[in-house]
Each structure stands twice: as structure tokens, then as C-alpha cells.
Design an enzyme around this catalytic site. Structure first.
Site, PDB file in Angstrom:
ATOM      1  N   ALA A  75       0.811  -1.216   0.000  1.00  0.00           N
ATOM      2  CA  ALA A  75       0.000   0.000   0.000  1.00  0.00           C
ATOM      3  C   ALA A  75       0.848   1.272   0.000  1.00  0.00           C
ATOM      4  O   ALA A  75       0.424   2.298  -0.536  1.00  0.00           O
ATOM      5  CB  ALA A  75      -0.951   0.001   1.194  1.00  0.00           C
ATOM      6  N   THR A  76       2.041   1.222   0.562  1.00  0.00           N
ATOM      7  CA  THR A  76       2.902   2.406   0.525  1.00  0.00           C
ATOM      8  C   THR A  76       3.197   2.787  -0.922  1.00  0.00           C
ATOM      9  O   THR A  76       3.040   3.946  -1.323  1.00  0.00           O
ATOM     10  CB  THR A  76       4.226   2.145   1.283  1.00  0.00           C
ATOM     11  OG1 THR A  76       3.913   1.825   2.645  1.00  0.00           O
ATOM     12  CG2 THR A  76       5.136   3.358   1.250  1.00  0.00           C
ATOM     13  N   ASN A 154      -5.855   3.177  10.664  1.00  0.00           N
ATOM     14  CA  ASN A 154      -5.075   2.051  11.173  1.00  0.00           C
ATOM     15  C   ASN A 154      -4.936   2.047  12.694  1.00  0.00           C
ATOM     16  O   ASN A 154      -4.795   0.988  13.295  1.00  0.00           O
ATOM     17  CB  ASN A 154      -3.686   2.014  10.516  1.00  0.00           C
ATOM     18  CG  ASN A 154      -3.016   3.362  10.484  1.00  0.00           C
ATOM     19  OD1 ASN A 154      -3.528   4.323   9.888  1.00  0.00           O
ATOM     20  ND2 ASN A 154      -1.886   3.477  11.144  1.00  0.00           N
ATOM     21  N   GLN A 182      -6.563  -0.986   5.489  1.00  0.00           N
ATOM     22  CA  GLN A 182      -7.135  -1.566   6.722  1.00  0.00           C
ATOM     23  C   GLN A 182      -8.531  -2.142   6.516  1.00  0.00           C
ATOM     24  O   GLN A 182      -9.039  -2.826   7.396  1.00  0.00           O
ATOM     25  CB  GLN A 182      -7.191  -0.510   7.832  1.00  0.00           C
ATOM     26  CG  GLN A 182      -5.846  -0.131   8.410  1.00  0.00           C
ATOM     27  CD  GLN A 182      -5.220  -1.232   9.259  1.00  0.00           C
ATOM     28  OE1 GLN A 182      -5.890  -2.134   9.754  1.00  0.00           O
ATOM     29  NE2 GLN A 182      -3.913  -1.158   9.427  1.00  0.00           N
ATOM     30  N   SER A 202      -3.108  -3.617   0.494  1.00  0.00           N
ATOM     31  CA  SER A 202      -1.880  -4.252   0.966  1.00  0.00           C
ATOM     32  C   SER A 202      -2.157  -5.719   1.271  1.00  0.00           C
ATOM     33  O   SER A 202      -3.045  -6.034   2.059  1.00  0.00           O
ATOM     34  CB  SER A 202      -1.409  -3.528   2.233  1.00  0.00           C
ATOM     35  OG  SER A 202      -0.373  -4.264   2.846  1.00  0.00           O
ATOM     36  N   HIS A 204      -0.508  -7.949   3.001  1.00  0.00           N
ATOM     37  CA  HIS A 204      -0.213  -8.491   4.334  1.00  0.00           C
ATOM     38  C   HIS A 204      -1.181  -8.042   5.417  1.00  0.00           C
ATOM     39  O   HIS A 204      -1.068  -8.468   6.565  1.00  0.00           O
ATOM     40  CB  HIS A 204       1.239  -8.187   4.740  1.00  0.00           C
ATOM     41  CG  HIS A 204       1.528  -6.774   5.142  1.00  0.00           C
ATOM     42  ND1 HIS A 204       1.477  -6.364   6.445  1.00  0.00           N
ATOM     43  CD2 HIS A 204       1.896  -5.693   4.423  1.00  0.00           C
ATOM     44  CE1 HIS A 204       1.829  -5.078   6.516  1.00  0.00           C
ATOM     45  NE2 HIS A 204       2.072  -4.648   5.302  1.00  0.00           N
ATOM     46  N   THR A 242       9.604  -6.981 -12.879  1.00  0.00           N
ATOM     47  CA  THR A 242       9.154  -8.368 -13.011  1.00  0.00           C
ATOM     48  C   THR A 242       8.134  -8.690 -11.935  1.00  0.00           C
ATOM     49  O   THR A 242       8.354  -8.434 -10.753  1.00  0.00           O
ATOM     50  CB  THR A 242      10.359  -9.320 -12.879  1.00  0.00           C
ATOM     51  OG1 THR A 242      11.289  -9.001 -13.918  1.00  0.00           O
ATOM     52  CG2 THR A 242       9.933 -10.778 -13.000  1.00  0.00           C
ATOM     53  N   CYS A 326       3.863   2.045  12.701  1.00  0.00           N
ATOM     54  CA  CYS A 326       4.918   2.788  12.028  1.00  0.00           C
ATOM     55  C   CYS A 326       5.548   3.840  12.916  1.00  0.00           C
ATOM     56  O   CYS A 326       6.616   4.352  12.632  1.00  0.00           O
ATOM     57  CB  CYS A 326       4.385   3.423  10.762  1.00  0.00           C
ATOM     58  SG  CYS A 326       3.680   2.198   9.688  1.00  0.00           S
TER      59      CYS A 326
HETATM   60  C1  LIG Z   1      -0.266  -0.890   6.574  1.00  0.00           C
HETATM   61  C2  LIG Z   1      -0.812   0.341   5.965  1.00  0.00           C
HETATM   62  C3  LIG Z   1      -0.165   0.965   4.894  1.00  0.00           C
HETATM   63  C4  LIG Z   1       1.162   0.466   4.363  1.00  0.00           C
HETATM   64  O1  LIG Z   1       1.011  -0.738   3.690  1.00  0.00           O
HETATM   65  P1  LIG Z   1       2.301  -1.581   3.219  1.00  0.00           P
HETATM   66  O2  LIG Z   1       1.719  -2.633   2.347  1.00  0.00           O
HETATM   67  O3  LIG Z   1       2.890  -2.123   4.466  1.00  0.00           O
HETATM   68  O4  LIG Z   1       3.195  -0.659   2.488  1.00  0.00           O
HETATM   69  C5  LIG Z   1      -0.745   2.068   4.345  1.00  0.00           C
HETATM   70  N1  LIG Z   1      -1.895   2.562   4.804  1.00  0.00           N
HETATM   71  C6  LIG Z   1      -2.557   2.009   5.840  1.00  0.00           C
HETATM   72  C7  LIG Z   1      -3.836   2.597   6.314  1.00  0.00           C
HETATM   73  C8  LIG Z   1      -2.022   0.881   6.456  1.00  0.00           C
HETATM   74  O5  LIG Z   1      -2.659   0.340   7.491  1.00  0.00           O
END
Ligand SMILES: *Cc1c(COP(=O)(O)O)cnc(C)c1O
Length: 382
Positions: A75-76, A154, A182, A202, A204, A242, A326
Site C-alpha cells: 500500500a505504501t 489504522n 485496513q 496491501s 499483508h 518483473t 509505524c
Molecule cells: C499498513 C498500511 C499501509 C502500508 O502498507 P504496506 O503494504 O505495508 O506498504 C498504508 N496505509 C494504511 C492505512 C495501512 O494500514
């Protein structure tokens, strides 16, 4: 040593065993390991087929066309691509509306755009943690190009009125980006209903692997998005590199499981979360942060009068988080909790407990007993 109970699902989730199994099948010589962009042989075709199947699973979760899903590393990156990619096309002209309680992965790219000359309105939420449609409407200008707001916060788990804000943006012909890291996999993220043009996901955060993500880009605006990573022209020119077959196959299975199960899972998780809160709410000086509608897995609690770091270290049986994952490396009070009106002291006394797929009733009963014991001890010490 017995392992602490994992209650930090908002920071990351473990990979679901079904996801891990699918991923393991995409690594070795016997598996589907090839470069999906290898057009000249069977190995490549097989990999492409699996990555495209995964893309369709994500598209189904979002209710969009598979050609509107751009793979990223998380997501970043998705947020960076959405924000920088749009404004590079306009020579960094125009106006953005966002909020002060966005994830750093939105705040920092917006600050960067501000340095390049983009004008920004930073909305502050009410004490409920929500951004209202009226606030967005009042901030709209002739040159507003984009509204960027998170679906679910988050730290406190509050759910913004995305569909209503989406409707306003459509009426005003302003693009709408939503960071759904989230919410995806936990509640509906239907881009049609929500009337969103760009949405970040994201892997994960919903039982897929770390290092995999996606950006939904509405078909009709794809020509406006410039890439931020240049290379072989993958992903319809929007994101080169890739494709990580195993990661994306994993994220695809995670999306498929989420789509099938999220409604039931949400009920189960909310019931456990409510039981947890019910089990500690009577403790003196304890209150919940962020009122209103909250996602099923979040519980952000202020234990006023005790130091949050001490509390966190004393809660040895629990893996929870102070503020957001974070910022947990620093001792600054959470900017989210401060923005919704908490004092520095109360913000520092708050912890985020987040539940998920593998949380059990026993976990919650043990957590309640442990929190009660530790909090009472610490209160007596002060
Ligand atoms: C975890 C999170 C991100 C970052 O996601 P990554 O996949 O770890 O880069 C961005 N925005 C929110 C709201 C998040 O909870």
C-alpha cells in the site's frame, strides 16, 4: 517460554496456511516459478496464467475489471503511485484535499507534492475520528484535482463515510483516492458502490504476504497516471518490474478467501472484540478512543494515569501496539490520537489491540485477566 497472544493484526497478519501453500507452489523448478512476462515458453505462460487468475481474484474483491488492478509492492507504493503519478501529469499544479490522520504513506507523499507546488488542504477529524462529507465539500475549490482519504484508520479503526464522499467527488468532477489497506478483506471495498477512482490495497493486512499490494485505477483515468517506476513497461505502463509470481498468487488466494468469508469473520471478530472491551471497560480511568463506527478487529484503549510504554512492557502475555506500528519506534504521542483531542499524556497511555482470523475465545479471556491484573498493579504503584 510461552509465546504472547498475538493481538496486533492491524500491524500485519500472518499468512493464511492456504496462501502459504499456494505460494510454496510458485518457487522451485517443479513449481510455477517463471517470469510471467516470458512470452516464448510454457513456463512463462503458466506463470502469467496464475498471476492473471490472482488479478481476477483481487478484481472480484473490488468489483472492478481485472485490467484496472495494478500490482505493486504494497500500500505504501500504491499510495505513492496514486498521488505522485496523478500530479506528475499536471506538472504538480492543482489542489488536494486530505486529512491529518492519514497513514504516513499518504502524509509523506502529499508533503512531497506540497514542496513541488501542489496546494493542500489538511482536514482535521472530529473527536469521533471521522472526516465528514460537509468538511470535504467546504474544502472544494475550482482547482481541486484529488481527494485522498483512508477508508479505515489504522490506529483507531474508525470507518470514514467513503460512499458519500465518493458521490460528492463524482458530482464535482474531482478524483477520489482511498487508502483501503485496513478495510480490504474485512468489509466491502466495492469501488462501484464507494464511487472511488483509485484504491490502495496491501496483501499483508488480509492474510497475504508482505511485499505485495495493488492499486485500483479506474479505466477512464489510466491515461492521467504517470508511472513512478520506469522500466519494461509492465502493468500497462503504470508500474514496471518483473511480477513476483509467488507474492501475487498469494495475494490472490488471500483475496479469494476474504471475499468468501469476510462477512462471517467480521461477526466473529466483532463479538470477540466486544467481549474484550466489556471485560476491561469497568476499570477506573479506562476509555475507548474513536467513537462511532469502528472496524470489527480494532480496540484502541486509553489507560489514563499509567505510562503506555510501561504498560506495554508489563503486558508480557500480549503482543499489542502503542499508537500505530509505524510510529512505535519513537516515543512521540500518536498524531492520530492528538488530532482527535487526546492530551499528550492520554495519547501516551493508549494502546491498540487488534484482533483477527486466528483470535480465539481463550485468547480473549486470558487477555482480559492479564490486563486487569497488570493495570491494577501499575495503578497501585503510582
Ligand atoms: C499498513 C498500511 C499501509 C502500508 O502498507 P504496506 O503494504 O505495508 O506498504 C498504508 N496505509 C494504511 C492505512 C495501512 O494500514
Amino acid at each position: 517460554m510461552t509465546m504472547p497472544i498475538y493481538l496486533d493484526y492491524a500491524a500485519t497478519t500472518p499468512v493464511d496456511a492456504r496462501v502459504a501453500e499456494a505460494m510454496a507452489g510458485c518457487l522451485t523448478m517443479e513449481g510455477i516459478f517463471a517470469n510471467p512476462a516470458s512470452r516464448s515458453h510454457f513456463y512463462g505462460w503458466q506463470a502469467e496464467e496464475q498471476v492473471e487468475l490472482a488479478r481476477r481474484h483481487v478484481a472480484t474483491l473490488l468489483n472492478c475489471d481485472a485490467r484496472e488492478v495494478v500490482w505493486t509492492s504494497g500500500a505504501t507504493e500504491s499510495n505513492n503511485l496514486a498521488l505522485k503519478g496523478l500530479f506528475e501529469g499536471s506538472g504538480y499544479k492543482g489542489h488536494i484535499i486530505t486529512s491529518v490522520i492519514e497513514h504516513k504513506a499518504v502524509i509523506d507523499p502529499v508533503l512531497w507534492l506540497e514542496q513541488q507546488g501542489v496546494e493542500v488542504t489538511w482536514l482535521t477529524p472530529g473527536s469521533d475520528g471521522l472526516i465528514s462529507v460537509d468538511q470535504v465539500q467546504a474544502a472544494m475549490r475550482e482547482d481541486t484535482r484529488l481527494v485522498s482519504l483512508m477508508h479505515v484508520n489504522n490506529e483507531i479503526g474508525v470507518i470514514n463515510p467513503i460512499a458519500e464522499i465518493g458521490k460528492l467527488c463524482r458530482q464535482k468532477d474531482v478524483l477520489f483516492h482511498v487508502d483501503a489497506a485496513q478495510s480490504a478483506g474485512k468489509m466491502s471495498v466495492d469501488v462501484e458502490t464507494l464511487q472511488v477512482d483509485l484504491m490502495s490495497l496491501s496483501g499483508h493486512k488480509f492474510y497475504g504476504p508482505k511485499g505485495a499490494g495493488a492499486l485500483y485505477v479506474k479505466r477512464s483515468i489510466q491515461h492521467q497516471l504517470k508511472p513512478i517506476i520506469h522500466g519494461g513497461g509492465h502493468e500497462r505502463g503504470m508500474r514496471s518490474g518483473t511480477l513476483a509470481t509467488h507474492q501475487l498468487v498469494g495475494m490472490g488466494i488471500a483475496a479469494q478467501i476474504a471475499k468468501d468469508d469476510f462477512e462471517q469473520e467480521a461477526l466473529k471478530t466483532a463479538a470477540l472484540r466486544d467481549r474484550l472491551w466489556q471485560g476491561i471497560a469497568d476499570l477506573p480511568g479506562v476509555f475507548r478512543n474513536g467513537s462511532g463506527v469502528v472496524t470489527p478487529g480494532h480496540l484502541n484503549v486509553c489507560f489514563s494515569g499509567v505510562d503506555g510504554e510501561t504498560l506495554l512492557l508489563s503486558l508480557r502475555e500480549l503482543a499489542v501496539s502503542s499508537g500505530s506500528a509505524c510510529t512505535s519506534a519513537s516515543l512521540d504521542p500518536s498524531y492520530v490520537l492528538k488530532a482527535i483531542g487526546l492530551s499528550d499524556e492520554d495519547a501516551l497511555s493508549s494502546i491498540r489491540i487488534s484482533l483477527g482470523r486466528f483470535t480465539t475465545t481463550e485468547d480473549i479471556e486470558q487477555a482480559i485477566a492479564h490486563i486487569r491484573t497488570i493495570y491494577t498493579e501499575l495503578k497501585q504503584a503510582v
